[in-house]
Each structure stands twice: as structure tokens, then as C-alpha cells.
Design an enzyme around this catalytic site. Structure first.
Site, PDB file in Angstrom:
ATOM      1  N   HIS A 172     -18.290  -6.571  22.566  1.00  0.00           N
ATOM      2  CA  HIS A 172     -18.123  -6.065  23.909  1.00  0.00           C
ATOM      3  C   HIS A 172     -17.201  -4.765  24.173  1.00  0.00           C
ATOM      4  O   HIS A 172     -16.596  -4.575  25.004  1.00  0.00           O
ATOM      5  CB  HIS A 172     -17.553  -7.262  24.946  1.00  0.00           C
ATOM      6  N   LYS A 187       2.394  12.790   1.720  1.00  0.00           N
ATOM      7  CA  LYS A 187       3.978  12.653   1.290  1.00  0.00           C
ATOM      8  C   LYS A 187       4.501  13.715   1.059  1.00  0.00           C
ATOM      9  O   LYS A 187       5.656  14.046   1.268  1.00  0.00           O
ATOM     10  CB  LYS A 187       3.805  11.614   0.019  1.00  0.00           C
ATOM     11  N   GLU A 243      -9.458   3.645  -0.314  1.00  0.00           N
ATOM     12  CA  GLU A 243      -8.407   4.260  -1.324  1.00  0.00           C
ATOM     13  C   GLU A 243      -9.304   4.347  -2.679  1.00  0.00           C
ATOM     14  O   GLU A 243      -8.736   5.272  -3.371  1.00  0.00           O
ATOM     15  CB  GLU A 243      -7.159   3.435  -1.469  1.00  0.00           C
TER      16      GLU A 243
HETATM   17  O1  PA5 Z   1      -3.117   0.963  -4.134  1.00  0.00           O
HETATM   18  C1  PA5 Z   1      -1.971   1.487  -4.005  1.00  0.00           C
HETATM   19  O2  PA5 Z   1      -1.901   1.825  -5.087  1.00  0.00           O
HETATM   20  C2  PA5 Z   1      -1.111   2.057  -2.892  1.00  0.00           C
HETATM   21  O3  PA5 Z   1      -1.773   1.876  -1.669  1.00  0.00           O
HETATM   22  C3  PA5 Z   1       0.129   1.500  -2.806  1.00  0.00           C
HETATM   23  O4  PA5 Z   1      -0.074   0.161  -2.938  1.00  0.00           O
HETATM   24  C4  PA5 Z   1       1.063   1.728  -1.697  1.00  0.00           C
HETATM   25  O5  PA5 Z   1       0.944   3.441  -1.510  1.00  0.00           O
HETATM   26  C5  PA5 Z   1       2.373   1.560  -2.005  1.00  0.00           C
HETATM   27  O6  PA5 Z   1       2.957   1.887  -3.113  1.00  0.00           O
HETATM   28  P1  PA5 Z   1       4.205   1.286  -3.800  1.00  0.00           P
HETATM   29  O7  PA5 Z   1       3.951  -0.217  -4.165  1.00  0.00           O
HETATM   30  O8  PA5 Z   1       4.503   1.989  -5.102  1.00  0.00           O
HETATM   31  O9  PA5 Z   1       5.211   1.383  -2.756  1.00  0.00           O
END
Ligand code: PA5
Length: 426
Positions: free
Chosen positions: A300, A414, A279
Site C-alpha cells: 500500500h 569518513k 557493501e
Molecule cells: O562490514 C564491514 O566491515 C563494515 O560495515 C563495518 O562493520 C562497519 O564499518 C563498522 O566497522 P567497525 O567494526 O570497524 O567499527
């Protein structure tokens, strides 16, 4: 306490003057909190600025949960889930209940069967919920919370509010308004710390403390890493070294990194690492794709591809030097399985030999190797390891001129789902 970073080729030769200058600038961006995404650099000094009063509060809440509950259900996804899951799995003892409190996760996937069966399971237990969402609007955990809140209210009536703890933003989000209205206990996800960098905040600490682990040691390990990585030194700073090697391999045409471990306890550290790096780096058509394997299991299954498939992979072994529990192969009288040649060998020694054999085979097959070695798996070393990865990740993304702290690509699915499901306003 150090993580050692070893590279299968010559590290020194990677350190050109141009790279050195870029690393110095990057180091400065991170430490002085300037540069791309600088308003999300709160994690850098978080371990050293963590207040005793805050840790005490988390420990008291954890103790309270342990005194009145058998199960803590932690609702969250992504960075609001993987950090605590990674630490809990690393410290767990298989086939044994380590703590009187069981931690179960929900909202990390959407499954009617999972939620229904969880609710049935909870019926014979005393329960507390910890709902974690920085934005307070993420759909998957919100759906899980809708069902579990209804369950808690039906089961506990007015007492339900005292059994729900919310970890969210200090100022905004649907979860915050609900928490205020219902009077739930609240913890804050700091504004300047993104989800995948939040394991040392209440997001990670409350579930970890509730499970009975030592959060002071976890923070102490992270704090030691924070101090260690403040030094701009391309040799002794392990985070810089790892970032340099990754960046070099990426430039040489290896866009996939496989994190390999021989310890099942590290499976969720691998999952957390995949989110952190995927990410943070995977943007603007750039970035290393993070993948993971667990050996010997995957020798394996995926071993064939790694040895012999398309050459685009480099492999990073995450090794633990000392194990807390082990077995030694004994001499069998009949030797019918022909294993007496192994007698006297511990299973940890077997894995070390297997690492050597695998690394050398994969290297011969054209897979460059990095080995990260940590001393042992306890709270302090895990805290150090997770901070090390976060710091490497920041360097790695900056070396690609990418903002490590946003995730614009996650928004696309989303928006589509809101359109498909006709959310008002979409
Ligand atoms: O690293 C990030 O910001 C994202 O992966 C969030 O952790 C994830 O989308 C969850 O978001 P939130 O904590 O707003 O529900």
C-alpha cells in the site's frame, strides 16, 4: 534443513558451459581460500571450527550479564550491529519481554536526543556495555562510547570496568589500547573475518546469548549450511542457484533487487542483507542495489511502483513455511464486514495467498521473481539462512569479478568528515 530457491523462469537454461566453468572456479576460490580478498575468507569454515570452550565462555559471560544487569547496551555500527540486531528481532515476541535482560543498541546513529534519553532510561536500571568495533576507530560508535563510558564511570566508579566488555581486533586500534589500560574483558573479532560476515563470532554471539537465545543452535544451523554449500552442484547448492539467478537478472538489465517478506520479524534480516550485499557487490560501477519491502504494509505504499514504475526491479520473496503462532478467521453472526468468506482461513494462509497474488501480479507487470523458502524461524534455521546469504554474496561478487570483502567506498565519507571536522592529520 534446506532453503529452497525457486525462479519464475527456466533455471536450467541459464546454465551455460561458460557459466558452469566460472562457478567451478569461484567455488574453488571460496573453499580453498584463494582468489580476490582471500585473507577475509575466515567466515567460510568458522561455524565448523567454533570451539566448545569459546561458546562456553560466551555463555558464561552472558549469564553473568543477566545476573547483574537489566540492560545490555550494545555499541556498534554496520557489521558490528546489524547481525545481532537481525537475530534478536527474528526471535523476539512482539509486545512481550522475552528475557529478563533488555538489549539496546547505540552508536548505530549519531543523535544527542537518543543518547540523552537512553542515559536517563538507564538511570533506573543495572547496566552492562558491550562496545563492538573491529577497527576500534569508527567515529559514530566511538562518540556513543565516550558518553556512555563517562556515564558508567560516574555511576559505578571502580566497578564500571567490570561492566564494560570490548569486542575488537586482537592487535590494533584505539579501543584495544583503552580496553587493555582499563582492564575490560575482551573478545576478538578474527582478523580474517570482515564486519558484515562476523555475526557468528563474538560480535553477534555475545548480545544474542545475553538476550537468552540458544547460540549452540545458531552455530549448528550455520555449520549445516557450511557442509551443504561445500558441494559444487548447481542444482542442490541453494547459494549457487540464488547467485546464478541474481547474476542472470543483473545481466538482463535488472540492477535492483527487492527483498520482500510478509513477516515483520525479518525486517532486520533484510537490513543486514542490504549491508552484506550492498557493501560487498557495489563497487567499480557494478553491483545490484539491494532494497527491501515488508508486505502487506508496503503493498500500500511501494506496491504501485513495483507493479507499474520504471522496469529495473526483480523481487526476491523470503518466505517462512511454518509459523509458531497464528489466528483463524471465525464466522461472525452478523457478517457486517462481509468477511465470512474467509472463515476457517488462518492469517498465515492469508499471507500465502497474498504472496501468490502479489508474485503473479508483479510478474505480469514485468518484475522477475525469486522465492526463497525457509522452514521456520528459530535459532538453527536463522543460522542456516544467514550463512546461506553470506555464501551467495561471495559467489555473486566473484561472478562480477569484484572483491566481496573490502569496502573502499565507505572510506570516502569518513575522510571528508575528518577534513570538515579538522581531525589532526587530515
Ligand atoms: O562490514 C564491514 O566491515 C563494515 O560495515 C563495518 O562493520 C562497519 O564499518 C563498522 O566497522 P567497525 O567494526 O570497524 O567499527
Amino acid at each position: 534443513m534446506k532453503i529452497s530457491v525457486n525462479y519464475s523462469e527456466d533455471y536450467q537454461s541459464l546454465l551455460t558451459e561458460e557459466l558452469h566453468n566460472k562457478l567451478e572456479a569461484t567455488h574453488d576460490f571460496i573453499q580453498s581460500k584463494t582468489g580476490l580478498g582471500s585473507d577475509f575468507l575466515g567466515w567460510v569454515n568458522w561455524p565448523s571450527s567454533t570451539q566448545q570452550a569459546f561458546l562456553q565462555d560466551i555463555k558464561q559471560t552472558a549469564e553473568h550479564i543477566r545476573s547483574n544487569s537489566d540492560v545490555l547496551v550494545v555499541i556498534g555500527i554496520g557489521g558490528s550491529y546489524l547481525g545481532s540486531k537481525a537475530v534478536l528481532e527474528s526471535l523476539a515476541t512482539p509486545f512481550q519481554k522475552d528475557s529478563q535482560l533488555e538489549v539496546i543498541f547505540a552508536g548505530q546513529l549519531v543523535s544527542g536526543a537518543y543518547l540523552k534519553q537512553l542515559i536517563t532510561y538507564l538511570d533506573s536500571k543495572e547496566v552492562t556495555l558491550n562496545v563492538i568495533s573491529k577497527s576500534g576507530t569508527t567515529t559514530e560508535p566511538a562518540i556513543a562510547f565516550r558518553f556512555l563510558r563517562q556515564y558508567m564511570e560516574a555511576r559505578y566508579g571502580e566497578e564500571a570496568a567490570a561492566r564494560i566488555i570490548v569486542t575488537t581486533d586482537e592487535e590494533k586500534g584505539a579501543l584495544l589500547s583503552l580496553a587493555k589500560e582499563k582492564g575490560y574483558k575482551r573478545y576478538v573479532v578474527p582478523e580474517d573475518i570482515g564486519g558484515r560476515y562476523s555475526v557468528f563470532t563474538a560480535v553477534g554471539l555475545l548480545p544474542i546469548a545475553a538476550a537468552g537465545h540458544n547460540i549452540d543452535q545458531l552455530i549448528a544451523g550455520a555449520k549445516q549450511a557450511e557442509e551443504e554449500f561445500q558441494v559444487m552442484d548447481v542444482h542442490s547448492n541453494a547459494a549457487i542457484k540464488y547467485a546464478v539467478i541474481r547474476n542472470h537478472l543483473y545481466g538482463k538489465g535488472y540492477p535492483v533487487e527487492i527483498m520482500a517478506t510478509f513477516d515483520e520479524k525479518l525486517k532486520y534480516v533484510q537490513e543486514w542483507w542490504k549491508q552484506l550485499f550492498g557493501e560487498s557487490e557495489g563497487k567499480e560501477g557494478k553491483g545490484i542495489f539491494p532494497a527491501s519491502v515488508l508486505y502487506s504494509t508496503d503493498l500500500h505504499s511501494l506496491g504501485q511502483y513495483i507493479q507499474d514504475g520504471k522496469r529495473m526491479l526483480f523481487e526476491t520473496f523470503l518466505m517462512v513455511e511454518q509459523v509458531s503462532d497464528d489466528l483463524t478467521v471465525f464466522e461472525a453472526e452478523d457478517n457486517r464486514d462481509e468477511l465470512n468468506y474467509l472463515s476457517g482461513l488462518t492469517l498465515h494462509d492469508f499471507n500465502k495467498a497474498c504472496h501468490e497474488a502479489t508474485a503473479s501480479a508483479h510478474l505480469d507487470g514485468g518484475v522477475p521473481q525469486i522465492t526463497l523458502t525457509m522452514e521456520q524461524l528459530d535459532e538453527e534455521h536463522i543460522g542456516h539462512l544467514l550463512y546461506f546469504y553470506m555464501m551467495t554474496c561471495a559467489y555473486s561478487a566473484y561472478l562480477l569479478d569484484i572483491n566481496p570483502f573490502d569496502q573502499p567506498g565507505v572510506e570516502d565519507y569518513k575522510r571528508n568528515i575528518f577534513k570538515i571536522l579538522k581531525k589532526p592529520g587530515y
